[in-house]
Design a protein around this motif. Sequence first.
Motif, PDB file in Angstrom:
ATOM      1  N   UNK A 183      -1.004  -3.340   5.595  1.00 27.21           N
ATOM      2  CA  UNK A 183       0.336  -3.653   5.045  1.00 27.21           C
ATOM      3  C   UNK A 183       1.116  -2.355   4.856  1.00 27.21           C
ATOM      4  N   UNK A 184       0.436  -1.331   4.308  1.00 27.91           N
ATOM      5  CA  UNK A 184       1.132  -0.101   3.913  1.00 27.91           C
ATOM      6  C   UNK A 184       1.797   0.604   5.096  1.00 27.91           C
ATOM      7  N   UNK A 185       1.283   0.360   6.293  1.00 30.48           N
ATOM      8  CA  UNK A 185       1.894   1.017   7.462  1.00 30.48           C
ATOM      9  C   UNK A 185       3.300   0.471   7.750  1.00 30.48           C
ATOM     10  N   UNK A 186       3.656  -0.663   7.107  1.00 31.43           N
ATOM     11  CA  UNK A 186       4.994  -1.234   7.307  1.00 31.43           C
ATOM     12  C   UNK A 186       6.052  -0.642   6.381  1.00 31.43           C
ATOM     13  N   UNK A 187       5.650   0.219   5.447  1.00 30.46           N
ATOM     14  CA  UNK A 187       6.668   0.822   4.571  1.00 30.46           C
ATOM     15  C   UNK A 187       6.084   1.179   3.225  1.00 30.46           C
ATOM     16  N   UNK A 188       6.953   1.181   2.213  1.00 33.27           N
ATOM     17  CA  UNK A 188       6.506   1.546   0.873  1.00 33.27           C
ATOM     18  C   UNK A 188       5.808   0.354   0.235  1.00 33.27           C
ATOM     19  N   UNK A 189       4.597   0.579  -0.253  1.00 36.43           N
ATOM     20  CA  UNK A 189       3.784  -0.530  -0.760  1.00 36.43           C
ATOM     21  C   UNK A 189       3.071  -0.097  -2.031  1.00 36.43           C
ATOM     22  N   UNK A 190       3.842   0.115  -3.091  1.00 35.88           N
ATOM     23  CA  UNK A 190       3.276   0.331  -4.417  1.00 35.88           C
ATOM     24  C   UNK A 190       3.073  -1.054  -5.026  1.00 35.88           C
ATOM     25  N   UNK A 191       1.867  -1.349  -5.498  1.00 35.02           N
ATOM     26  CA  UNK A 191       1.674  -2.686  -6.075  1.00 35.02           C
ATOM     27  C   UNK A 191       0.675  -2.671  -7.221  1.00 35.02           C
ATOM     28  N   UNK A 192       0.751  -3.717  -8.031  1.00 40.04           N
ATOM     29  CA  UNK A 192      -0.219  -3.994  -9.093  1.00 40.04           C
ATOM     30  C   UNK A 192      -0.789  -5.381  -8.856  1.00 40.04           C
ATOM     31  N   UNK A 193      -2.095  -5.525  -9.074  1.00 43.49           N
ATOM     32  CA  UNK A 193      -2.783  -6.807  -8.891  1.00 43.49           C
ATOM     33  C   UNK A 193      -3.776  -6.974 -10.026  1.00 43.49           C
ATOM     34  N   UNK A 194      -3.874  -8.171 -10.581  1.00 42.65           N
ATOM     35  CA  UNK A 194      -4.904  -8.420 -11.609  1.00 42.65           C
ATOM     36  C   UNK A 194      -5.394  -9.856 -11.533  1.00 42.65           C
ATOM     37  N   UNK A 195      -6.666 -10.041 -11.880  1.00 42.40           N
ATOM     38  CA  UNK A 195      -7.233 -11.385 -12.055  1.00 42.40           C
ATOM     39  C   UNK A 195      -7.696 -11.570 -13.506  1.00 42.40           C
ATOM     40  N   UNK A 196      -7.260 -10.675 -14.386  1.00 40.78           N
ATOM     41  CA  UNK A 196      -7.667 -10.770 -15.787  1.00 40.78           C
ATOM     42  C   UNK A 196      -8.899  -9.941 -16.114  1.00 40.78           C
ATOM     43  N   UNK A 197      -9.690  -9.566 -15.095  1.00 43.26           N
ATOM     44  CA  UNK A 197     -10.864  -8.709 -15.309  1.00 43.26           C
ATOM     45  C   UNK A 197     -10.514  -7.240 -15.180  1.00 43.26           C
ATOM     46  N   UNK A 198      -9.597  -6.925 -14.279  1.00 37.74           N
ATOM     47  CA  UNK A 198      -9.274  -5.535 -13.955  1.00 37.74           C
ATOM     48  C   UNK A 198      -7.835  -5.471 -13.471  1.00 37.74           C
ATOM     49  N   UNK A 199      -7.335  -4.259 -13.383  1.00 34.65           N
ATOM     50  CA  UNK A 199      -5.980  -4.034 -12.854  1.00 34.65           C
ATOM     51  C   UNK A 199      -6.104  -3.084 -11.662  1.00 34.65           C
ATOM     52  N   UNK A 200      -5.726  -3.555 -10.488  1.00 29.65           N
ATOM     53  CA  UNK A 200      -5.719  -2.713  -9.297  1.00 29.65           C
ATOM     54  C   UNK A 200      -4.300  -2.172  -9.092  1.00 29.65           C
ATOM     55  N   UNK A 201      -4.207  -0.890  -8.766  1.00 27.04           N
ATOM     56  CA  UNK A 201      -2.900  -0.266  -8.570  1.00 27.04           C
ATOM     57  C   UNK A 201      -2.938   0.555  -7.297  1.00 27.04           C
TER      58      UNK A 201
END
Lengths: 253, 253
Positions: free
Chosen positions: B165-183
């Motif tokens: 995905x990141x090769x298509x442009x700027x891709x700063x994101x946050x993801x969570x399932x309640x156990x952890x936070x991916x950044x």
Amino acid sequence: MCQLLGMNCNTPTDVTFSFAGFAQRGGRTDHHSDGWGIAFFEGLGLRHFVDHQPACESPVADLIRRYPIKSRNVIAHIRKATQGEIALQNCHPFVRELWGRYWVFAHNGDLQDFHPRLHANFRPVGSTDSERAFCWLMQEMWKSHAGVPSVKELTLTLRELVPSIAKHGRFNFLLSNGDALWAHCSTNLYYTERKHPFAHAQLTDDDLSIDFAQHTTPQDKVAVVVTAPLTVNEQWTQFQPGELKVFVDGSAA
Amino acid sequence: MCQLLGMNCNTPTDVTFSFAGFAQRGGRTDHHSDGWGIAFFEGLGLRHFVDHQPACESPVADLIRRYPIKSRNVIAHIRKATQGEIALQNCHPFVRELWGRYWVFAHNGDLQDFHPRLHANFRPVGSTDSERAFCWLMQEMWKSHAGVPSVKELTLTLRELVPSIAKHGRFNFLLSNGDALWAHCSTNLYYTERKHPFAHAQLTDDDLSIDFAQHTTPQDKVAVVVTAPLTVNEQWTQFQPGELKVFVDGSAA
């Protein structure tokens, strides 16, 4: 047991008057104090509020009473826990995405020995019979249609699916995808259609009345579906046991 | 372009201080006024608020500032529309259910020519590049694991998936399932870890300061991830471009 409130309109309408009375049943005029929730469609988008506090005390419910969110399809629920602990993940309404649309579901009743095989991609997060029923309905809808079906087609599909859940107990529910509001009664459900000429209405549960004529245009149509009539001076029609009705543009279709 | 705010803690913590500064950027100290949203995990349950009004004016944002919702994982977003109209269905964060858990995602950036094949059961409701990216991530996660993976396993999977995905442009994101936070950072992302001994903090965007020592116990740990540092006197670590970090129990894992 819980209580349901649904609204379907032909023009975006705020639900503050009906919700004001309904929220009183969440701990004040009735004992449904184990959480509550409400979902408003706004175009394709959705505002979804849930809270495990009683609706009559919740700061979020207070916001809903004061902030007139206009919507064509609303589903609200106040909970008296029967199955599943008092926790946020067990508060209705529940939301899932299917075919690029949000689907909202709330249930009043109690299903015995209902543990359907959930082999597709809809799994309950909480531990209620209600969310299991919703996941199974979504799964079977997904198997029955390749994309968003018409209101008429989905009504036919629901008529086929619902009896196999309803045989497990009381299954009063509301379902919406933003296009229409489906309502199924197994024990208690009433509806009213507000349209021109609009009249004065007085809440059953709160000292509040409204003159709808001052807040509407002659073209407006609003259908309200609820577990027990919300007003003392409007005509509420009781659903028959086993009846599934669909409301589109503020009228029973 | 938009801004992101994430919080991950070892004990349920309210985000009101950080959100107060962040919300100012939604139209007051910065130009991100095309809607906003925030999601709070509470156990398995989720509170999800979105609004297409600027965060600095929204009555819902005002509720969040005044009502201390305690959560171990929070994701917030203020939007400056690049792709997709200003509408509720285009407000982040987005939510989907997978393996009986809610997943929350928010994106800052802009993806060019990103139209992945979405052949599973995750479809965008709105028209943003961000929701397409989320749906594709969910689809590929679903294909990679039979049930909820461990934090470590999912981190490995994300490291494999994100570059395409990141090769298509700027891709700063946050993801969570309640156990952890991916950044994930492709251009701008910072984090700070608040822990004992807690200090005084002063917001960059509002005349508000707090002495965290008065609101915490020595065991508390809180990680905050944000597009641009929120306070003037805390140490903020900048992510490297291409870096994916996961936060568990208030610390970078």
